[in-house]
Every structure is written in structure tokens, then in C-alpha cells.
Design an enzyme around this catalytic site. Structure first.
Site, PDB file in Angstrom:
ATOM      1  CG  MET A  88      -7.643   3.738  17.728  1.00 39.59           C
ATOM      2  SD  MET A  88      -6.837   2.268  17.646  1.00 39.59           S
ATOM      3  CE  MET A  88      -6.105   2.433  19.200  1.00 39.59           C
TER       4      MET A  88
ATOM      5  N   GLY B 176      -4.604   1.532  13.623  1.00 37.44           N
ATOM      6  CA  GLY B 176      -5.266   1.558  12.519  1.00 37.44           C
ATOM      7  C   GLY B 176      -5.095   2.514  11.072  1.00 37.44           C
ATOM      8  CD  GLN B 177      -8.501   6.251  10.788  1.00 39.03           C
ATOM      9  OE1 GLN B 177      -8.872   7.529   9.987  1.00 39.03           O
ATOM     10  NE2 GLN B 177      -9.636   5.706  11.769  1.00 39.03           N
TER      11      GLN B 177
ATOM     12  CG  MET C 299      -9.759  -3.004  13.802  1.00 39.03           C
ATOM     13  SD  MET C 299      -9.909  -1.831  15.293  1.00 39.03           S
ATOM     14  CE  MET C 299      -8.366  -1.201  14.806  1.00 39.03           C
TER      15      MET C 299
ATOM     16  CE  LYS D 124      -1.817  -0.972   3.651  1.00 42.31           C
ATOM     17  NZ  LYS D 124      -2.148  -2.340   3.876  1.00 42.31           N
TER      18      LYS D 124
END
Ligand code: SF4
Length: 757
Positions: free
Chosen positions: A173, A377-378, A340, A83
């Protein structure tokens, strides 16, 4: 770029293969691809997940033409996953939004920035005047830069006067935050990635690390390859690429793993792996009623959780639970990592607590190679949203709206009357979109996120988006959300703007602006500034002329806080590969471990507090962390006769979130062009489903026609759908019940049925 098609395909294929096996990702310089004179390289940060890999951005003739890993960045040492490798292509996506648009008579029309912002300001002011400030809301993102979230925070909480400000990290989160606060007293991990190369055991729980955090997975794999004594225990309902390195994999039924963690704690104590001196010095034990318990009482509480009992609840063989506990107990150092599968649960906070319990019981925290480490995740969920206060109960600098002193401190720096900042938390994400459905919120500003697709039980919340006044500030068009917008504002993307991202390991990194934004796109922070001025908050917003103006003001709000960033000035951040807080002065190098020697806050504690202590959890009374005796609860919607399958959702390596970015890169799109439902071969056979059949997956909330993938990945009784595609929107199926503590929804499990279409 001086590269033949053949070379390019070869490199791409190598990248894809390497990334999917996770063992030999892209090196820092693939010479034939990047050996092009006239290219200028700039240090920056990857735009995708929260690992925070350093990238070098190659610019030629005003365009970003390549990205490579930054070999000087210690997170990824020049490596990138696939990515990150294709990041630059996202900028030039055909779906970039390049000019403001207003929906007129049901159709979007191109307008000037003046017209768009005047219109939004007028509508927001009308709503505020007629219905009060709480009829407005802001919904932001863990992808927004800290400076951007900071401006939104000031506009909504400080000027408009509503705490209806949320960000999508609530959906990923929030349970980790709740876990850290309740177990250790302060948010965010005590350790850093440096612990990876020092750990003897990894407990990867509810995390497909190989696909969701590939570069960290690669570090784990390399470490294990060099040190064969390193063990990896996985607790996850599904076989994933992460399994390639597992020494032991426990497959609980989705949502039924809490009893396993209690059983592991019980074995750890019974077999003498607990560090009783550590517990005595540094830990208190509490029941779910928050009352203190003695160690004896805790042992009594755990008596119920025999391996056999946990096995009955979870479906995991009892002997595997014993093995996992022994591996954890015997290892000298241990790192737990989760994502998650743990956070997105109605008891996500409890699950976080029970993982941390294992570390507190064994004293495997605060020492090199030991930590309880939630993966993000971000790219800026930790920085902008957690540290910067971008949720409805927070203020910048890990402050809370409910704390009068915190409100005063923030109001003073913002230059707003303290009464503007409401003392009650605003509406959390699910409550916010429910209020939009009910017409209690009449106007919402959505920045850099795609809630029409990403909310759980998504279709339920389209009503409010359809009916109320919706402003969407986005880089891409169309998305599932922009179709509901009344106004769409084109946002600058990544290399087109400067700012700071804070990644999982408490590290803040600076990204420069290296090219001009596409078309008329503008930086979100200045869109908000100009909207604020138009809404009448001239004095509050006119002073910000540069990104550094905003960052410097934010730094004053971090001074003296646990996440002190006041030494992380732009001047320094432009030179170094990020700084890990606390970093309280310009000559401070940043902090590897919190709560122990070397952490400036620990070092400055009065001697009488630290007496006899090498670790002090200064966010908790007496510096003691908490072992929680929480009940074990299963999912909100367990399987039953009508819906006999447990449906779980997740990701694939090549795509990210709702695919607005990765879906625009042909190479990534081709790798996984569409969604599918994974079903175990035994289940498929019983239902007469063959590989690639079209099937209907149905829950109490909706149904989805999708291709079946008959594969030995989910256990019998479990279905899995990756959630990236708007055409096959997995989130119309997922449940929107949420954790009462963290308010994070239970995306990870609900009851479903499946049949051939
Ligand atoms: S691991 Fe995450 S941060 Fe690193 S290159 Fe991949 S997507 Fe980007």
C-alpha cells in the site's frame, strides 16, 4: 449442520462457479445449509482482503460452524466470495499453532507462556542493553487488528525507543499512501464504495479486480448490467477474469504504462474535456522538481506524449489510448481503481499521481460517482497500519515521528517520556531485513505475517532470519517464516478475539470474540502487553485489561485529526455495520465524501477559506491538490537479450497471500492446488513448451521449476506466476528494488527467461 454431502457439494460448486465469474455470488442466506436451530449468529468482518465484507458467524456448541454474508452490511449486502464463505474452516486447520515453543538444540519444544515470554523479554533486554534500541525491530501486518498494532507501536516506539517498526502494508500500500499524500495532501480515498453505483466509467488499472476484490467487482458488474451506458476501461498487461466486462482493454508491456496516462491527459486537454475552472480554483501544477508550473507549461510538458509516442513505449495501439482518453473525458463521472500492478513498482507513487491527474484535470473527484480509489489487499492495512501508525515513519492518528508536536501528543497519551520516541524514521521493510542480514538488527518480533515467503528476492533475506533472534507470533505452523524462529507464540485467530478492522473505504468495523482460542493461543495485543510488562514497562502496560481499554485510548489520539474516529466507540460499533471517518462525535453518522460539504472538517473550515469553493483539499496549502508532471520511467530491470521475458506475479481467486490460511481449506486448495507459470502460446511454441510441461523460470536472483500453462492470458513476451505457494515460491525470482519515495518493492515486473526442464 443438517446438510447432505450432495447439497454441500452443490452449494460449494455454485459458490466456486459464481465467484469465478463474479456475477452472482453467494446470497445472504442459503437456507438449507444454515437452517439449523441452536445456532447463534454474530455480526463480524471477513478476515481476508481489504474490501471489508460483513459476515455473520454461526456458533454452535462453542464452535464456529458456518459463515454467511451479512445482508445488513452495505458493502456486500449478504454476498461473499468463496474465500469468505470458507473462512470458518480456517480456524480448525490442522496446522493451528496451539502452544508456545522455543527452539532448543535446533528443535522446537513445547513450553509454558511464562517460560516463552520471560525468555523473549530477557533476550530483547540483553540486545537493547548491549547494542541499543535500534538493534531491535518489529514487523507486523495489515491483518492485525488496530488494537494489536497499537500495542506494538507503544512497546517499540514509545517504550523500547526504536522506530524500527514496520508492517507488510509497506509491500502493498505504501505507493498509494505516497500518491494520496503528494496529490491530495492526506492519505486515503476521498470517496467510498457508495460511488460505485453512481459512476459512469471505471478505469481499472493494474488490478485484477474480479479475483483480488471479488465483491467490489460484483458491485461494478451489477451496476453495469443495470446501466448499459456504464463503461469499463482496463489497463493491465494480462487478460484476466476482470476482462469479462471490459469495453476496452489496453495491454501495456509490464511497467511501461506511465506514458499512457500522460498521453490520456494530453488528449483530454486537447479535445476539450479538461475542466479549466476546476483546475483554476482547486489545483496547482508541479514539475518533478516540486516547482510550480502554469497550465500552459504543463501542456508543453505533455506535448511529448502523443498517442504514437506512448504506443511506442507501451506497446498499446495509439488508437486504443485515444479511445480510453475519450471515454474518460466524456463520462460525467469516473472512478479509477487500482491495486498492486500500480503500487508494487519502483515508480508506484508516480503512477498513483498520474492516475489522480486525470481526475483533477476533469474535475472528476469529490462528486458522487467520481473518485481516485486505491483498493486494499488486507483487511486492516488502512485501519491499523496507515491510520494507527504502524510504519517506521508514522505515529497513531496519521502522525509522523519527525514532527515534534506529534511526538509530544503521542508520548503524553502513552505516558512515556517524549525523548523515548525517536525523531528519525526507523528502517523501512527492505532496510530492516537488510539490517537483519548484516547483523545490525539482532532481534525481531514478527507478528501475523510471513516475510520469509512474502519479501521480494525472498531467499536473500533468509540469512538474517537464520542468524538473528527471531520471535514469530502466528496462528499457523509451520510457515516459511516459523522455521527460522527461535520462539513461536500461538496467536488467537479472528473469531477468537475482539477488535477493529478499518477497510478501504475508511470504514472501521468491530469484530466480537465468539469462541475461545484454540489450545493455549492468546490475543496478540495481550501477548505484547505481557511482554512489555516483563521487559520492565509495568506502568505503561498494566492498565490495559480489555480490548476496549486499548481502543478508547487510541480514539483519544484520533480526536481532531483528519481520520477522527472519536465518535466510533465500541458501544456504537457493536450496533452498526461500521463507521466511515471522519466521525468526530458519538452522534455523527460518518462521512461519505471528504473535502466537500458533509465532511465535518470541510464544514468547519472558516468561511473565508471556503469562499467560492465547493471542494477544499485541506491537507494542502490553499486547499489545492497537485497535478504532477512526472517523468515516465519503465521498470528497474527491463528485459534484455539474456532475460527476454517480463515476469509478473499476482493472485488467484481462491487463495490469499502466502496461503497460510486458504491453503488449509480443502475446498480452496483443491480448486488451485499448485502454482504454474502462464506463457503465451506463441512464445511456448517458439520454445517447444507444451501445456503442463515442467519448465525452469529463471531471473538474476533465482530459478524455479514449475508447470507451464500455455494460455492466451499473458501477452507475448510476458510470463505470469501466482505467488501463493511456498513450494513454488515466485518471490525468489522477483526484484527487491524499491520506489525511492514509498520504499515499496517492484514485485510486479522483472526480467526472466524460461526453458523446458
Ligand atoms: S471480497 Fe474480500 S472481504 Fe469480501 S468475502 Fe471476499 S475475501 Fe472476504
Amino acid at each position: 449442520m443438517g446438510v447432505t454431502r450432495r447439497e454441500f457439494i452443490k452449494t460449494s460448486a455454485a459458490a466456486a462457479a459464481a465467484a469465478s465469474i463474479g456475477t452472482a455470488l453467494l446470497p445472504g442466506g442459503i437456507k438449507p445449509l444454515f437452517a439449523d436451530s441452536g445456532m447463534q449468529w454474530h455480526k463480524s468482518v471477513c478476515r481476508f482482503c481489504g474490501v471489508g465484507c460483513g459476515v455473520m458467524v454461526g456458533v454452535k456448541n462453542g464452535k464456529v460452524v458456518a459463515v454467511r454474508g451479512d445482508k445488513f452490511n452495505t458493502i456486500n449486502k449478504g454476498h461473499l466470495c468463496i474465500k469468505g464463505f470458507y473462512l470458518h474452516k480456517v480456524i480448525y486447520s490442522k496446522t493451528r499453532l496451539t502452544h508456545p515453543m522455543i527452539k532448543k538444540n535446533g528443535k522446537f519444544e513445547k513450553v509454558s507462556w511464562d517460560e516463552a515470554l520471560d525468555y523473549v523479554a530477557k533476550k530483547f533486554n540483553e540486545i537493547r542493553k548491549q547494542h541499543g534500541p535500534d538493534a531491535l525491530a518489529f514487523y507486523g501486518s495489515g491483518q492485525a487488528e488496530t488494537e494489536e498494532t497499537y500495542m506494538a507501536n507503544k512497546l517499540f516506539k514509545g517504550c523500547i525507543g526504536t522506530n524500527n517498526m514496520e508492517g507488510n502494508p509497506r509491500l502493498c500500500m505504501a505507493s498509494a499512501v505516497g500518491g494520496y499524500l503528494t496529490s491530495l495532501g492526506l492519505d486515503e480515498p476521498s470517496g467510498t464504495y457508495d460511488d460505485i453505483e453512481k459512476a459512469e466509467l471505471f478505469l481499472l488499472i493494474g488490478s485484477n479486480t474480479a479475483e483480488a476484490h471479488p465483491i467490489l467487482f460484483e458491485r461494478i458488474v451489477r451496476h453495469k448490467a443495470k446501466n448499459p451506458n456504464v463503461k469499463i476501461v482496463i489497463i493491465d498487461p494480462r487478460t484476466t477474469p476482470t476482462d469479462q466486462v471490459a469495453d476496452l482493454h489496453l495491454f501495456p508491456k509490464p511497467g511501461w504504462d506511465l506514458a499512457i496516462l500522460h498521453a490520456m491527459a494530453r488528449i483530454i486537454i486537447k479535445e476539450g474535456y479538461a475542466d479549466e475552472q476546476f483546475i483554476k480554483d482547486n489545483v496547482v501544477i508541479k514539475g518533478n522538481d516540486k516547482k510550480n508550473m502554469t497550465f500552459e507549461q504543463y501542456k508543453q510538458f505533455l506535448e511529448k506524449y502523443t498517442p504514437e509516442y506512448a504506443s511506442k513505449i507501451s506497446g498499446v495501439p495509439a488508437e486504443d489510448i485515444v479511445k480510453a482518453a475519450r471515454l474518460f473525458g466524456q463520462a460525467k463521472t469516473a472512478m479509477s481503481m487500482w491495486t498492486m500492478g500500480i503500487n508494487q513498482r519502483t515508480r508506484g507513487v508516480w503512477a498513483n499521481n498520474l492516475i489522480t491527474n486525470l481526475h483533477l484535470l476533469t474535475g472528476k473527484i469529490g462528486k458522487p460517482g467520481s473518485d481516485t480509489f486505491s483498493l486494499t489487499g488486507q483487511p486492516n492495512a488502512c485501519g491499523g497500519v496507515r491510520e494507527g501508525g504502524g510504519l517506521c515513519h508514522l505515529l497513531p492518528g496519521h502522525r509522523k515521528v519527525a514532527n515534534a508536536k506529534h511526538r509530544e501528543e503521542v508520548a503524553k497519551v502513552w505516558g512515556v517520556p517524549v525523548k523515548n520516541i525517536q525523531p528519525k524514521p526507523g528502517k523501512h521493510t527492505i532496510a530492516m531485513f537488510t539490517a537483519l542480514n548484516e547483523g545490525k538488527i539482532k532481534g525481531i518480533y514478527i507478528m501475523c505475517t510471513n516475510p520469509a515467503q512474502s519479501l521480494p528476492n525472498a531467499s536473500k533475506y533468509w540469512k538474517g532470519l537464520k542468524e538473528q533472534f527471531v520471535v514469530v507470533a502466528e496462528s499457523f505452523f509451520p510457515t516459511a517464516t516459523t522455521q527460522y524462529a527461535d520462539v513461536v507464540l500461538p496467536a488467537a485467530f479472528w473469531a477468537e478475539k475482539e477488535g477493529v478492522y478499518g477497510c478501504t473505504e475508511r470504514r472501521s468495523q468491530y469484530m466480537p470474540k465468539v469462541i475461545e482460542p484454540m489450545g493455549e493461543a492468546r490475543w496478540d495485543a495481550f501477548i505484547l502487553r505481557d511482554l512489555g510488562i516483563r521487559m520492565g514497562f509495568k506502568k505503561e502496560f498494566e492498565k490495559y485489561q480489555t480490548a476496549e481499554d486499548i481502543w478508547n485510548e487510541y480514539l483519544t489520539l484520533t480526536k481532531g485529526r483528519d481520520m477522527d474516529l472519536s465518535g466510533a466507540t465500541y458501544r456504537r460499533l457493536k450496533e452498526v455495520r461500521g463507521l466511515r471517518w471522519p466521525v468526530p462525535s458519538e452522534d455523527h453518522p460518518g462521512t461519505y465524501k471528504r473535502y466537500v460539504k458533509g465532511d465535518p472538517i470541510f464544514d468547519e473550515l472558516p468561511a473565508e477559506k471556503k469562499k467560492g469553493r465547493w471542494i477544499y483539499f485541506y491537507g494542502k496549502p490553499e486547499g489545492k491538490a497537485v497535478i504532477w508532471a512526472r517523468p515516465d520511467k519503465g521498470p528497474e530491470e527491463p528485459t534484455d537479450d539474456q532475460y527476454p521475458f517480463a515476469l509478473t506475479t499476482g493472485r488467484v481467486l481462491e487463495h490469499w497471500h502466502t496461503n497460510t490460511m486458504t491453503g488449509t481449506v480443502p475446498e480452496l486448495n483443491r480448486a488451485v492446488p499448485k502454482a504454474y507459470v502462464e506463457i503465451n502460446p506463441e512464445d511456448a511454441k517458439a520454445l517447444g513448451i507444451a501445456n503442463k510441461d515442467q519448465v525452469i523460470v529463471e531471473t538474476r536472483r533465482g530459478k524455479l521449476k514449475i508447470e507451464a500453462r500455455v494460455i492466451n492470458r499473458p501477452e507475448k513476451g510476458t510470463l505470469f506466476i501466482p505467488w501463493h505457494w511456498e513450494e513454488w515460491m515466485a518471490n525468489v525470482l522477483t526484484i527487491d528494488a524499491f520506489d525511492p519515495g514509498s520504499k515499496e518493492p517492484e514485485y510486479k515486473v522483472c526480467a526472466a527467461r524460461i526453458k523446458k526442464a
